[in-house]
Design an enzyme around this catalytic site. Structure first.
Site, PDB file in Angstrom:
ATOM      1  CG  HIS A 479      -1.803   1.180   1.337  1.00 25.64           C
ATOM      2  ND1 HIS A 479      -3.140   1.139   1.026  1.00 25.64           N
ATOM      3  CD2 HIS A 479      -1.560   2.457   1.739  1.00 25.64           C
ATOM      4  CE1 HIS A 479      -3.676   2.343   1.209  1.00 25.64           C
ATOM      5  NE2 HIS A 479      -2.728   3.163   1.647  1.00 25.64           N
ATOM      6  CD  GLU A 480       1.485   3.628   3.640  1.00 25.82           C
ATOM      7  OE1 GLU A 480       1.719   4.699   3.036  1.00 25.82           O
ATOM      8  OE2 GLU A 480       0.430   3.418   4.246  1.00 25.82           O
ATOM      9  CG  HIS A 483       0.401   6.283  -0.814  1.00 25.82           C
ATOM     10  ND1 HIS A 483      -0.612   6.934  -1.483  1.00 25.82           N
ATOM     11  CD2 HIS A 483      -0.165   5.735   0.299  1.00 25.82           C
ATOM     12  CE1 HIS A 483      -1.746   6.797  -0.806  1.00 25.82           C
ATOM     13  NE2 HIS A 483      -1.498   6.075   0.268  1.00 25.82           N
ATOM     14  CG  HIS A 486       0.735   8.860  -7.079  1.00 30.16           C
ATOM     15  ND1 HIS A 486      -0.453   9.161  -6.437  1.00 30.16           N
ATOM     16  CD2 HIS A 486       0.653   9.486  -8.273  1.00 30.16           C
ATOM     17  CE1 HIS A 486      -1.201   9.917  -7.223  1.00 30.16           C
ATOM     18  NE2 HIS A 486      -0.549  10.140  -8.340  1.00 30.16           N
TER      19      HIS A 486
END
Length: 694
Positions: A479-480, A483, A486
């Site tokens: 999940h992190e 990010h 991104h």
């Protein structure tokens, strides 16, 4: 010979690899000096823009306001200092930093208000907004964002209104900081000490070893359990000691409710009222109306429609899931047994074992941290062609942190990536991604590459074993890391539009998208090997992982929806909020509740996302983005989960474009159509509700 005077590291070029932060040279006293000088330089630069005798243009006004750099080696000292300071405040704080934060918060808020409420500066911006040359889509987005930012910050208010807004924002800034500091202190203050080994019954060796090590680090005998997730979660899942589970649960769920200096009740009330007052001062009915104007959802009605549709679709299944756990508990304990919240994880685990014969401890030996890192990095390599090289020359702020240089498919430098893995005293709980440097293209045409960091609280290594993760922790890493991608793939002209600088109900798409890989056999086979034998994760275990993927999925959905309802209940207030927090909380999320609520527990006072973390009136974003991530991953499932052409399309249209266009425009460019909830329902095995609410 006179001793050479030490220079504040923030005041000179870092002269480090990729201009990374020289954590090893920074002292606590450097921050205040750099903050004050940064404000002075900031004021000087703003004065240059305001006093420019030339007619306002996009180039001499908007670009200067956005980056406040002069293109001649001048860096934004205030931004540089703030970034390091506030990241440390979350990841590696101490009493000195906390005290300095209290001191600097009103000064920094006043300065931000001085800029945003500067009428002469705004007049130049307004002139450009009305009279500008032909702009690219990204330039137009920057102009609109700059103009709206000033308006939404109160520049059009009269002097009395501006004065009031200043008071409200300065108080809110201080209270948000106090909220976080209180929560960290409460979290770290509690320990459960066990000296009788019989009270460890049911706990796996991993949890026992970690607790033994925690006790040794504190200089105490026996075993020590804390409220940090890697300690708390296994205890609640495996311990047969019901009374100890109750003690730990109540400690966790009553944080910041006690009659002491860390009580957050009145702080939460005041924050809700401050934000409502700010929004109404700016012409909005509620704070949610203010926030949602710049969100994909658009308005309060759309948010409630999403939450209510999820309740209609998932709640019947969630009720069945809870009843199944209750029946199993009564089978073990007797028909009169009443399931309590501290029993839920324990009997939920037993049911999962009964149905699928799988749990976290079976999988831990296959998820050794260094292997997981290889797997996550390898996934990025396979999808996007990027590679990672650990660097010992890049300074870090704690030995737990690893630093990596990241290179693109063609071998060019892409980013610096920091990973901070384990819980410790000065670190907030949870997991997050942040940056030490954003991405932008400077006026000389150089593409300044980002320095991205993920901060987590994963299982620590012990004297006997390396760090062995649960599947849930692997998902957290993914999940992190989503990010982080991104941020790392950012490729825009302006820093304020790059990377994760997107609307908040779009920012979770890249992160939640990556979680999908955690149950994909083709991905697990690349890194999940037994840390002792080297044997791969057996196909039978992978099959059980896949079959158990939707275990309690509806219950988990209702939990997230309940948080969204609570958030909206606070920030749709139109009049002064005076209710008692705990009963208000129970009423606010009642529609999504499928288990009994206890009268003394409270989420609000530890709900950092909506009180101190920027998600106020935005927590629904997680479910909004879940619709997007399921819809997007369905494309990968159809075209191949490692399909490089599909991944490149996702990178080009989502990951690299930041906030340069409307997020729905970007999504449709990748997907070819707007998202629907269908893919999420299919993934979760949920039948659509007969009626959806409008």
């Amino acid at each position: 010979m006179e001793k050479e005077k030490r220079v504040n590291p923030f005041f000179e070029n870092y002269n480090t690899p990729h201009d990374t932060v020289p954590f090893d040279r920074i002292r606590v006293e450097d921050f205040e000096e750099a903050f004050l000088e940064g404000i002075r330089r900031d004021d000087e630069q703003i004065a240059k823009i305001v006093n420019n005798p030339e007619k306002p243009t996009f180039d001499n006004t908007i670009i200067n306001v956005d980056d406040e750099k002069d293109g001649e080696g001048y860096y934004d000292l205030l931004s540089r200092t703030s970034t390091v300071f506030f990241n440390m405040l979350s990841a590696e704080t101490n009493d000195e930093l906390d005290a300095l934060a209290q001191k600097m918060s009103p000064i920094l808020t006043k300065h931000a208000n001085d800029v945003r409420l500067n009428e002469r500066l705004f007049e130049r911006i307004r002139y450009v907004h009305r009279h500008h040359r032909r702009l690219t889509a990204e330039e137009k987005m920057l102009l609109d964002s700059c103009y709206d930012g000033f308006v939404r910050s109160g520049v059009l208010l009269d002097e009395a209104g501006k004065a009031q807004l200043r008071r409200l924002t300065e108080e809110a800034s201080l209270l948000s900081l106090q909220f976080s500091q209180n929560l960290l202190k409460e979290n770290k203050a509690f320990t459960l000490s066990i000296t009788d080994e019989a009270q460890l019954d049911g706990l796996p060796d991993t949890a026992r070893e970690a607790a033994r090590q925690a006790a040794e680090e504190q200089g105490s005998e026996g075993w020590l359990f804390t409220l940090d997730f890697p300690s708390y979660s296994p205890f609640m899942t495996y311990s047969t000691q019901r009374e100890l589970r109750r003690q730990l649960y109540m400690a966790k769920n009553t944080e910041c409710t006690h009659d002491n200096s860390e009580n957050n009740m009145e702080i939460c009330k005041r924050l809700v009222n401050l934000r409502r007052e700010m929004a109404q001062l700016l012409g909005y009915k509620t704070y949610a109306d203010y926030v949602l104007k710049h969100r994909m959802a658009g308005n309060v009605r759309s948010v409630y429609r999403l939450l209510n549709n999820l309740i209609d679709a998932y709640k019947p299944t969630a009720i069945k899931e809870v009843r199944a756990i209750e029946r199993l508990a009564q089978k073990h304990e007797g028909r009169s047994f009443r399931l309590q919240p501290w029993d839920f994880s324990f009997y939920s685990h037993k049911l999962q074992m009964e149905k699928y014969n799988i749990d976290s401890e079976m999988l831990r030996p296959y998820f050794e941290l260094s292997r997981v890192i290889d797997g996550v990095f390898g996934l990025a390599t396979r999808l996007y062609g990027i590679t990672f090289r650990e660097s010992t020359e890049i300074a870090v702020y704690h030995p737990d942190v690893k630093a990596f240089e990241v290179f693109d498919r063609d071998g060019s430098f892409l980013a610096v990536f920091y990973a901070d893995f384990h819980p410790r005293k000065g670190k907030q709980s949870g997991a997050w991604m942040t940056q030490y440097q954003g991405q932008w293209i400077d006026r000389k045409g150089e593409n300044v590459r980002p320095h991205v960091s993920v901060v987590m609280n994963l299982t620590k290594p012990t004297a006997e074993k390396p760090a062995l993760l649960t599947l849930g922790e692997v998902e957290t890493f993914l999940h992190e890391f989503g990010h982080a991608l991104h941020g790392m793939f950012a490729n825009t002209r302006f820093e304020s539009l790059s990377g994760t600088n997107v609307w908040w109900d779009f920012v979770e798409l890249p992160s939640q998208f990556m979680e999908n890989f955690s149950v994909e056999k083709e991905f697990l086979q690349t890194f999940a090997f037994h840390y002792q034998t080297g044997e791969p994760l057996p196909d039978e275990l992978i099959s059980r992982i896949v079959r158990s993927r939707n275990f309690n999925v509806a219950y988990a959905c209702m939990r997230q929806v309940s948080f969204g309802l609570l958030d909206m209940a606070y920030y749709t207030q139109k009049t002064e909020f005076t209710d008692d927090i705990i009963p208000f909380e129970k009423r606010a999320w009642q529609r999504a509740m499928v288990t009994e609520q206890l009268p003394d527990t409270c989420m609000t006072v530890q709900f950092s996302h909506i009180m101190a973390g920027g998600y106020a009136a935005g927590y629904y974003s997680y479910k909004w983005a879940e619709v997007l991530d399921a819809d997007a991953f369905a494309v990968f499932k159809r075209e191949g989960i490692f399909n490089p052409a599909t991944a490149q399309r996702f990178r080009d249209n989502i990951l690299s474009r930041g906030g340069t266009e409307n997020p729905m425009t970007l999504y449709k460019r990748f997907r070819g159509s707007e998202p629907t909830i269908d893919a999420l329902l299919r993934r979760n095995g949920i039948r659509p509700a007969r009626k959806t609410r409008r």
